[in-house]
Design a protein around this motif. Structure first.
Motif, short mmCIF file in Angstrom:
data_model
loop_
_atom_site.label_atom_id
_atom_site.label_comp_id
_atom_site.label_asym_id
_atom_site.label_seq_id
_atom_site.Cartn_x
_atom_site.Cartn_y
_atom_site.Cartn_z
N ILE A 181 -0.58 3.47 6.77
CA ILE A 181 0.21 2.29 6.38
C ILE A 181 1.69 2.52 6.68
CG2 ILE A 181 0.90 0.81 4.48
CD1 ILE A 181 -1.99 0.41 5.24
N PRO A 234 -7.24 0.80 7.92
CA PRO A 234 -6.13 0.19 8.67
C PRO A 234 -6.26 0.35 10.17
CG PRO A 234 -5.35 1.70 6.93
CD PRO A 234 -6.81 1.96 7.14
N ILE A 248 -4.93 7.21 4.37
CA ILE A 248 -4.67 5.77 4.54
C ILE A 248 -3.20 5.44 4.30
CG2 ILE A 248 -5.13 3.50 3.52
CD1 ILE A 248 -8.05 4.33 3.31
N ASN A 257 -7.34 -2.89 6.63
CA ASN A 257 -6.99 -2.49 5.26
C ASN A 257 -7.41 -3.55 4.23
OD1 ASN A 257 -5.87 -0.49 3.52
ND2 ASN A 257 -4.04 -1.74 3.26
#
Length: 439
Positions: free
Chosen positions: A434, A37, A430, A75
């Protein structure tokens, strides 16, 4: 309108996007994909955390990323979320700028023992790459062996040797910062098959070892060739060898004042790693040079090694459906062309060589190839859907795409979480990235 997809948002990817802007102006749309991301690839997770000035090049990439005709698509993993063939259906040209994220294997007995790491993994650990955040190296032993004679080996040795005070101002992640603060390492051996005249270390990085607070570099005088032979070297290497000579001349009482010894073991090749479950020793063979090549002498001995980091090079990760040169560890290509409409750039094209800046002319060259292939009809007459088609596909598959504006929210959250004096505290998960991107 022409549509270009670039897979990989590191230096090679963004230099290629910048070149495409200059070549095609408003008549191009570029989508820069990344499996993470967050953008910038090697700049974020490869460059040493105490080299913040080098990381500053990301500001140039941000200027490109914030323009209307370049878009960051984070992502989204090729091979997981969509295939190369699908990208080729959507875009006039697809450029692979995936770098070389995998370690070359040592290819010797014992490399699967615990506490043996490749540099991609170890550097990824202290730089906060999500894939390596849980590496958890054991730093309780007194001797670390670093295999390799390039700048990555120097980075690893320097980070292992620095005090936490020396790491202030860096963006080393907290789990590594804490582990290094508790480290018991007293001896770091940098091991290379050939001699001082064959090193790949640049003067700046080599010189940094001479100003460490608690560590001192040591070179055996007998490993150095006659000084008159230095005149034949190119200027940068000559400066590096001069530094090695200075380290060899350092008085013993000055080295003895330091807590950590950084020893250069030239003319030494690893034969095997020894231990029960965890590495305990490394078996080495002394070498000599014959026509520039390291040849074993048969003289073998063991050195202590409770931690081993191999810094012998990287390989590109294969992608299903893309021709791959296994021996070279990169995509099979003809000066950047892989197949009609499919290209590669940077380390994915040439292997892990050159500096960050080397990727700029490389990106320009690939865009020139794309322009030539567009002009002669190799890439067809256009009409592909590009980002509009991808957005439709992403919606159907429920992909959680991270935009550059989303990344800026992640960046703000990392800056807010930084310890005193540090520029950021990177997210190493991750899902946490997000969550931060959607605030």
């Amino acid at each position: 309108m022409r549509h270009i997809a670039i897979v990989g948002s590191g230096p090679a990817g963004y230099y290629t996007a910048e070149a495409a802007q200059k070549a095609f102006g408003d008549d191009v749309r570029v989508d820069v994909f990344d499996m993470l991301p967050v953008p910038y690839g090697l700049i974020r997770t490869g460059v040493a955390p105490d080299h913040q000035s080098i990381k500053g090049v990301a500001r140039r990439y941000e200027k490109t990323a914030l323009t209307e005709n370049v878009r960051f698509v984070g992502n989204v993993a090729i091979g997981r979320d969509l295939e190369i063939a699908e990208l080729q259906e959507l875009y006039d040209a697809v450029v692979l700028a995936t770098g070389a994220p995998r370690d070359r294997q040592l290819g010797m007995p014992g490399e699967d023992l615990e506490n043996v790491f490749g540099s991609a993994a170890f550097v990824g650990w202290y730089n906060g790459h999500p894939e390596f955040a849980d590496l958890d190296p054991d730093l309780s032993g007194d001797t670390a062996v670093v295999i390799g004679m390039g700048n990555v080996a120097l980075d690893v040795a320097r980070i292992l040797a620095k005090t936490v005070e020396e790491l202030e101002g860096s963006d080393i992640v907290s789990h590594a910062y804490d582990a290094l603060n508790a480290s018991s390492i007293e001896r770091i051996i940098i091991l290379g098959r050939r001699g001082p005249h064959q090193i790949m270390m640049t003067p700046k990085e080599l010189g940094e070892l001479g100003s460490l607070e608690r560590a001192a570099p040591h070179v055996e005088r007998d490993d150095l060739p006659e000084e008159v032979e230095d005149a034949m070297l190119e200027p940068g290497l000559r400066k590096s060898v001069t530094l090695l000579r200075q380290y060899a001349a350092t008085p013993e009482h000055i080295r003895a004042e330091k807590q950590i010894a950084i020893e250069f073991a030239f003319f030494t090749q690893p034969k095997s790693l020894i231990g029960n479950d965890k590495v305990e020793q490394i078996e080495i063979e002394h070498t000599k040079l014959e026509k520039g090549r390291a040849v074993g002498t048969g003289e073998i001995r063991q050195l202590p090694a409770q931690l081993v980091i191999s810094c012998i090079g990287y390989q590109t990760a294969p992608i299903p459906g893309v021709p791959f040169d296994t021996r070279a560890g990169r995509f099979a290509n003809d000066d950047g062309r892989i197949l009609p409409g499919l290209y590669c750039v940077g380390w994915a094209k040439r292997g892990p060589s050159g500096t960050i800046g080397t990727n700029r002319p490389d990106g320009q060259g690939i865009v020139e190839l794309i322009a030539a292939d567009l002009a002669d009809g190799t890439l067809g007459r256009g009409g592909k859907s590009g980002r509009e088609g991808f957005d439709e596909l992403a919606s159907k598959r429920g992909l959680d795409v991270v935009t550059f504006q989303d990344w800026k929210k992640i960046e703000e959250a990392e800056a807010a979480a930084a310890r005193d004096g540090a520029p950021r505290e990177k997210f190493v998960d991750i899902e946490a990235m997000i969550r931060a991107s959607s605030r």
